[in-house]
Design a protein around this motif. Structure first.
Motif, PDB file in Angstrom:
ATOM      1  N   GLY A 184       6.164 -18.047  -8.660  1.00  0.00           N
ATOM      2  CA  GLY A 184       7.228 -17.188  -9.150  1.00  0.00           C
ATOM      3  C   GLY A 184       6.793 -16.028 -10.013  1.00  0.00           C
ATOM      4  N   ALA A 185       5.489 -15.891 -10.275  1.00  0.00           N
ATOM      5  CA  ALA A 185       5.000 -14.819 -11.138  1.00  0.00           C
ATOM      6  C   ALA A 185       4.160 -13.823 -10.342  1.00  0.00           C
ATOM      7  CB  ALA A 185       4.164 -15.392 -12.281  1.00  0.00           C
ATOM      8  N   VAL A 186       4.263 -12.559 -10.701  1.00  0.00           N
ATOM      9  CA  VAL A 186       3.375 -11.534 -10.140  1.00  0.00           C
ATOM     10  C   VAL A 186       2.003 -11.721 -10.768  1.00  0.00           C
ATOM     11  CG1 VAL A 186       2.898  -9.063  -9.987  1.00  0.00           C
ATOM     12  CG2 VAL A 186       5.240  -9.888  -9.746  1.00  0.00           C
ATOM     13  N   VAL A 187       0.988 -11.964  -9.942  1.00  0.00           N
ATOM     14  CA  VAL A 187      -0.362 -12.168 -10.463  1.00  0.00           C
ATOM     15  C   VAL A 187      -1.277 -10.982 -10.165  1.00  0.00           C
ATOM     16  CG1 VAL A 187      -0.160 -14.677 -10.309  1.00  0.00           C
ATOM     17  CG2 VAL A 187      -1.138 -13.415  -8.388  1.00  0.00           C
ATOM     18  N   TYR A 188      -0.854 -10.094  -9.259  1.00  0.00           N
ATOM     19  CA  TYR A 188      -1.705  -8.950  -8.907  1.00  0.00           C
ATOM     20  C   TYR A 188      -0.858  -7.952  -8.131  1.00  0.00           C
ATOM     21  CZ  TYR A 188      -5.713  -6.369  -6.947  1.00  0.00           C
ATOM     22  OH  TYR A 188      -6.610  -5.398  -6.607  1.00  0.00           O
ATOM     23  N   SER A 189      -1.113  -6.672  -8.352  1.00  0.00           N
ATOM     24  CA  SER A 189      -0.468  -5.629  -7.549  1.00  0.00           C
ATOM     25  C   SER A 189      -1.458  -4.511  -7.311  1.00  0.00           C
ATOM     26  CB  SER A 189       0.801  -5.105  -8.235  1.00  0.00           C
ATOM     27  OG  SER A 189       0.497  -4.488  -9.468  1.00  0.00           O
ATOM     28  N   ARG A 190      -1.254  -3.827  -6.186  1.00  0.00           N
ATOM     29  CA  ARG A 190      -2.233  -2.828  -5.764  1.00  0.00           C
ATOM     30  C   ARG A 190      -1.528  -1.783  -4.906  1.00  0.00           C
ATOM     31  NH1 ARG A 190      -7.900  -2.776  -4.206  1.00  0.00           N
ATOM     32  NH2 ARG A 190      -8.272  -1.696  -2.231  1.00  0.00           N
ATOM     33  N   ASP A 191      -1.851  -0.511  -5.129  1.00  0.00           N
ATOM     34  CA  ASP A 191      -1.366   0.583  -4.298  1.00  0.00           C
ATOM     35  C   ASP A 191      -2.516   1.119  -3.460  1.00  0.00           C
ATOM     36  OD1 ASP A 191       1.202   0.470  -5.239  1.00  0.00           O
ATOM     37  OD2 ASP A 191       0.949   2.065  -6.713  1.00  0.00           O
ATOM     38  N   ASP A 192      -2.206   1.492  -2.214  1.00  0.00           N
ATOM     39  CA  ASP A 192      -3.237   2.018  -1.321  1.00  0.00           C
ATOM     40  C   ASP A 192      -2.656   3.161  -0.498  1.00  0.00           C
ATOM     41  OD1 ASP A 192      -5.784   2.026   0.158  1.00  0.00           O
ATOM     42  OD2 ASP A 192      -4.529   1.303   1.811  1.00  0.00           O
ATOM     43  N   GLU A 193      -3.316   4.297  -0.518  1.00  0.00           N
ATOM     44  CA  GLU A 193      -2.853   5.466   0.222  1.00  0.00           C
ATOM     45  C   GLU A 193      -3.331   5.451   1.668  1.00  0.00           C
ATOM     46  OE1 GLU A 193      -3.065  10.374  -0.119  1.00  0.00           O
ATOM     47  OE2 GLU A 193      -4.078   9.095  -1.580  1.00  0.00           O
ATOM     48  N   SER A 194      -4.482   4.830   1.924  1.00  0.00           N
ATOM     49  CA  SER A 194      -5.101   4.909   3.251  1.00  0.00           C
ATOM     50  C   SER A 194      -4.297   4.186   4.327  1.00  0.00           C
ATOM     51  CB  SER A 194      -6.527   4.354   3.205  1.00  0.00           C
ATOM     52  OG  SER A 194      -6.519   2.950   2.961  1.00  0.00           O
ATOM     53  N   THR A 195      -3.447   3.233   3.929  1.00  0.00           N
ATOM     54  CA  THR A 195      -2.647   2.490   4.913  1.00  0.00           C
ATOM     55  C   THR A 195      -1.166   2.856   4.842  1.00  0.00           C
ATOM     56  OG1 THR A 195      -2.452   0.654   3.337  1.00  0.00           O
ATOM     57  CG2 THR A 195      -4.230   0.531   4.967  1.00  0.00           C
ATOM     58  N   SER A 196      -0.849   3.981   4.239  1.00  0.00           N
ATOM     59  CA  SER A 196       0.538   4.395   4.089  1.00  0.00           C
ATOM     60  C   SER A 196       1.141   4.789   5.433  1.00  0.00           C
ATOM     61  CB  SER A 196       0.645   5.569   3.117  1.00  0.00           C
ATOM     62  OG  SER A 196       0.022   6.726   3.677  1.00  0.00           O
ATOM     63  N   LEU A 197       2.446   4.885   5.465  1.00  0.00           N
ATOM     64  CA  LEU A 197       3.157   5.303   6.664  1.00  0.00           C
ATOM     65  C   LEU A 197       2.817   6.750   7.022  1.00  0.00           C
ATOM     66  CD1 LEU A 197       5.156   4.481   8.831  1.00  0.00           C
ATOM     67  CD2 LEU A 197       7.023   4.974   7.242  1.00  0.00           C
ATOM     68  N   ALA A 198       2.554   7.574   6.008  1.00  0.00           N
ATOM     69  CA  ALA A 198       2.184   8.961   6.277  1.00  0.00           C
ATOM     70  C   ALA A 198       0.867   9.045   7.049  1.00  0.00           C
ATOM     71  CB  ALA A 198       2.073   9.732   4.962  1.00  0.00           C
ATOM     72  N   ARG A 199      -0.075   8.154   6.733  1.00  0.00           N
ATOM     73  CA  ARG A 199      -1.352   8.142   7.465  1.00  0.00           C
ATOM     74  C   ARG A 199      -1.146   7.745   8.923  1.00  0.00           C
ATOM     75  NH1 ARG A 199      -6.239   8.151   4.661  1.00  0.00           N
ATOM     76  NH2 ARG A 199      -5.945   9.298   2.703  1.00  0.00           N
ATOM     77  N   LEU A 200      -0.298   6.765   9.162  1.00  0.00           N
ATOM     78  CA  LEU A 200      -0.015   6.363  10.537  1.00  0.00           C
ATOM     79  C   LEU A 200       0.726   7.475  11.268  1.00  0.00           C
ATOM     80  CD1 LEU A 200       0.073   4.377  12.861  1.00  0.00           C
ATOM     81  CD2 LEU A 200       2.050   3.274  11.775  1.00  0.00           C
TER      82      LEU A 200
END
Length: 393
Positions: free
Chosen positions: A226-242
């Protein structure tokens, strides 16, 4: 990160307002004060006219007008804060500590950011202990060593965001057309919205991940107990890249690339073939070529997701990785959930906000409830602000 909600209708939630580079998503709930009978009373997802990082006053007026036409009530909103604007740190608590955890979190965040403690707003939660640590000693703060995950937003950064969102005013008193009652980390909004599907609520006990495939960024939120233990943002796999890969690979313009990727399908896991609803010839957008590009993107997304899951598995080696929830504008891409499941070897489920909260009991049979698009998931979590269960972010 909370501001006064005075004057807001007691039977309605604040408006969860998620403004990204390309679109606006909004959700409002009714029956919040009842606790168990919340349901989506209004939902809207529409394109922005201006793709500037911050909306102008004119655009905020347009957004408010659209929301009013779509049945939203009140002006109080909860807005997300992106990971790049936050300072986040994992804090190891001493074996015995008399200082309140909130004070420790604020001091450590201020030290990490170079700001004074009174120049930053902080949120924190106690991370679950690994099984071996729980077996060795109690995990209560002050009784044994534990860890906090703390995240903070500097007052200067908050002011820039608030000034943009509250730039449209009316009347001699210059009252904001939309007023921000709270700012919320995007990761926490995602986790709160998806809570009914996450352990321990859904019968799972292991590690889960929420993947929001957005236009500019892919946001991954890993949860355990039930707890957030990690979060990460990534631009290389974004919808804009696809989208860019589809435009270049199939020689399409932006509008047609959007149509290829985000067109409605009979089933999320059924390939689309034949003529499109608008009459586009099937040979103009080769489905096999598009499917190949989507499959490559799914492989890249699985590799990035594995980084986050590996971190969580290293911290909680006794907990299996059981579930991935797929949200965001890109979650509707045909076959994406199946491709991710094949690459990861675990269950992948597409999340639609309407599936997370049941409609009222008196809803007419056959009426489609609002909130069907996965892009509304963050807005739903924002609308649920201040409805956390104990110990949840």
């Amino acid at each position: 990160m909370h501001r006064s909600t005075a004057g807001h209708a007691s039977s309605l939630s604040p408006i969860g307002l998620d403004i990204t580079d390309r679109s606006v998503a909004a959700v409002q709930l009714a029956g919040v004060n009842g606790g168990t009978d919340r349901y989506i009373v209004a939902a809207a997802w529409f394109e922005r006219l201006d793709r500037a990082p911050r909306p102008s006053a004119d655009e905020m007026i347009r957004i408010a007008e659209v929301l009013e036409r779509q049945g939203f009530a009140g002006s109080g909103c909860v807005a997300p804060v992106e990971q790049c604007a936050l300072v986040t740190t994992n804090i190891e608590l001493p074996a015995r500590v008399d200082t309140p955890p909130g004070v420790i979190a604020k001091v450590e965040l201020a030290r990490s950011s170079g700001a004074a403690p009174n120049e930053i707003e902080a949120a924190y939660w106690i991370l679950p202990s690994p099984v071996r640590a729980r077996d060795a000693a109690p995990s209560a703060v002050g009784a044994a060593k534990g860890h906090l995950l703390a995240t903070g937003l500097g007052h200067a950064d908050a002011t820039v965001l608030l000034d943009a969102l509250e730039s449209a005013t009316r009347g001699r008193l210059r009252t904001p057309v939309l007023s921000i009652v709270a700012l919320e980390p995007r990761a926490c909004a995602l986790a709160r919205a998806c809570r009914p599907l996450l352990p321990p609520h859904a019968g799972h006990t292991g590690i889960s991940a929420i993947v929001e495939l957005g236009w500019a960024l892919t946001t991954t939120v890993v949860t355990y107990q039930g707890a957030v233990v990690y979060s990460r943002d990534d631009e290389s796999t974004s919808l804009a890249r696809l989208q860019q890969a589809v435009m270049e690979g199939l020689s399409l313009d932006e509008a047609l690339a959007d149509h290829v990727l985000l067109r409605p399908a009979a089933s999320q896991d059924t390939p689309v073939s034949g003529a499109e609803p608008d009459g586009t010839p099937p040979d103009q957008v080769p489905p096999d070529d598009a499917a190949h590009l989507i499959a490559e993107h799914a492989q890249a997304l699985a590799r990035e997701l594995s980084v986050s899951l590996t971190y969580a598995s290293h911290r909680y080696p006794d907990a299996p990785v059981e579930l991935v929830l797929l949200t965001g504008p890109g979650a509707v891409i045909a076959n994406l959930s199946r491709l991710l499941a094949e690459n990861l070897g675990i269950q992948v489920q597409t999340v639609r906000p309407a599936d997370l909260l049941a409609p009222p009991a008196d809803t007419p049979v056959g009426l489609v409830p609002p909130g069907q698009h996965p892009a509304l998931t963050v807005a739903l979590g924002l609308a649920m602000y201040n409805t956390n269960a104990p110990g949840e972010p």
